[in-house]
Design an enzyme around this catalytic site. Sequence first.
Site, PDB file in Angstrom:
ATOM      1  CD  GLU A  43      12.403  -7.614 -12.872  1.00 47.70           C
ATOM      2  OE1 GLU A  43      11.463  -7.709 -12.040  1.00 47.70           O
ATOM      3  OE2 GLU A  43      12.417  -6.771 -13.774  1.00 47.70           O
ATOM      4  CB  ALA A  51      -0.949   0.006   1.201  1.00 47.08           C
TER       5      ALA A  51
END
Length: 130
Positions: A55, A46
């Site tokens: 990655e 959030a």
Amino acid sequence: MTELELVQKALDMRQYAYAPYSHFRVGAALESVDGRVFTGCNVENAAYGSSICAERTALVKAVSEGAVRFRRIAVAGDSEDYCWPCGACRQMLREFGTELEVLAVNRDGAYRRFTLEELLPHSFGPETLS
């Protein structure tokens, strides 16, 4: 491991993505030079800046298990376009060299191959601090 197997691992990792805000799931599979594969998915938050890309998830898992030399990474997203590593991911991967092959994968499994050097030319790395 073949390129296609690595691509499939990245595609499969999308199912674990936590992407309630962007709804854009990303999976990654990072192969070390000794053949181990570390996977990751994006984990949103959030507080958007606290989110982490697939990655970097795979990279942090690899380093935490002692891997610091890598052969290639496959990055798969949910779109028709290829899923390219963002700038922050390119820089994090750059820490470990520029020869890394990056396989940018679309939702159908098609991919394009580049070296990290091609994706991040004239980069800043550890040797810059010498």
